[in-house]
Design a protein around this motif. Structure first.
Motif, short mmCIF file in Angstrom:
data_model
loop_
_atom_site.label_atom_id
_atom_site.label_comp_id
_atom_site.label_asym_id
_atom_site.label_seq_id
_atom_site.Cartn_x
_atom_site.Cartn_y
_atom_site.Cartn_z
N LEU A 47 85.70 -60.98 -4.57
CA LEU A 47 85.67 -60.65 -3.15
C LEU A 47 86.14 -61.81 -2.27
O LEU A 47 86.71 -61.59 -1.19
N SER A 105 89.65 -61.93 -0.69
CA SER A 105 89.95 -61.22 0.56
C SER A 105 90.04 -62.17 1.73
O SER A 105 90.94 -62.06 2.58
N PRO A 158 89.41 -55.91 -3.37
CA PRO A 158 88.03 -56.30 -3.67
C PRO A 158 87.01 -55.68 -2.72
O PRO A 158 85.87 -55.40 -3.12
N VAL A 159 87.40 -55.50 -1.47
CA VAL A 159 86.50 -54.87 -0.49
C VAL A 159 86.20 -53.43 -0.90
O VAL A 159 85.05 -52.98 -0.89
N SER A 191 83.95 -53.31 -3.82
CA SER A 191 82.56 -53.62 -3.49
C SER A 191 81.83 -52.38 -2.98
O SER A 191 80.65 -52.18 -3.27
#
Length: 236
Positions: free
Chosen positions: A57, A60, A101-102, A105
């Motif tokens: 993450l 990002s 990655p966002v 998540s």
């Protein structure tokens, strides 16, 4: 006797437009939408790559910082050259890669994470198409909103940086985070209207700058809606 030829004009919404100006703005709008479509697809591809690689993450933030630097210092210097197109792809590719990655998540955190992502995507697309169609159809000049929108974006950006710094020290205020996301979403609605209005009215004649402006508005609208929907509909 030679008669002086005056350019033909049409009246739309109480305003008069010369045919040459209409053709020029239509060309910029067409070029902008073509480049925007290509960059959105490329951005989605890069997001898919980062999701498949399960990129951390923290990447990002790195991608966002680099992209902001390019938006401020590289894009304006290359917008009038062929290199500007490649810079636009570089910026949108970085932002797309950082978005992966966002999205991961949300999918990993919530049982209905995939639905949240798709809903945010669908709402973003519907809002953009609706606002763009309205601006193109009415040909209204939304430049009067510029000062308010720029000031609002700067304020929201400063607040988000402050929230980020506070969270690094263990302080995270959820209502403020939601307020910032809602603020960004509303501001991006105004930005899309203003930016599209500038194109159709001939105030923006550089399709590279027009493309990057609309892309950033769409990107921020999507991430803001994603955060709001995650809070409202997220099921742990």
């Amino acid at each position: 006797m030679n008669q002086r030829q005056y350019p033909a004009a049409v009246v739309h919404g109480g305003r008069t437009f010369e045919h040459g100006a209409l053709e020029g703005s239509a060309k910029v709008l067409r070029q902008t939408y073509m480049l925007l479509s290509a960059t959105l697809l490329f951005s989605a591809l890069m997001a898919g790559v980062s999701m498949a690689l399960n990129v951390p993450l923290g990447i990002s933030m790195i991608c966002s910082v680099i992209s902001i630097g390019m938006l401020w210092f590289v894009v304006p210097r290359t917008a009038n050259s062929e290199a500007g197109i490649w810079v636009v792809f570089a910026v949108t590719g970085l932002l797309g890669f950082g978005l992966g990655p966002v999205i991961n998540s949300y999918i990993g955190r919530y049982a209905n994470g995939g639905q949240i992502v798709m809903l945010a995507f669908g709402l973003t697309g519907a809002i953009f198409v609706g606002l763009s169609a309205y601006a193109v159809k009415t040909r209204k000049d939304f430049s009067f909103m510029r000062g308010f929108l720029v000031s609002g974006v700067m304020l929201a950006f400063v607040l988000s940086i402050g929230l980020l710094v506070a969270s690094m020290f263990g302080f995270y205020f959820q209502p403020l985070a939601l307020g910032i996301s809602a603020m960004f979403a509303l501001l991006m609605v105004g930005m899309i209207l203003w930016q599209t209005g500038d194109i159709v009215n001939g105030n923006e004649t550089n399709y590279v700058l027009a493309t990057i402006g609309l892309y950033v508005s769409i990107y921020n609208l999507f991430t803001s809606l994603l955060h709001l929907l995650g809070f409202a509909q997220g099921e742990e």
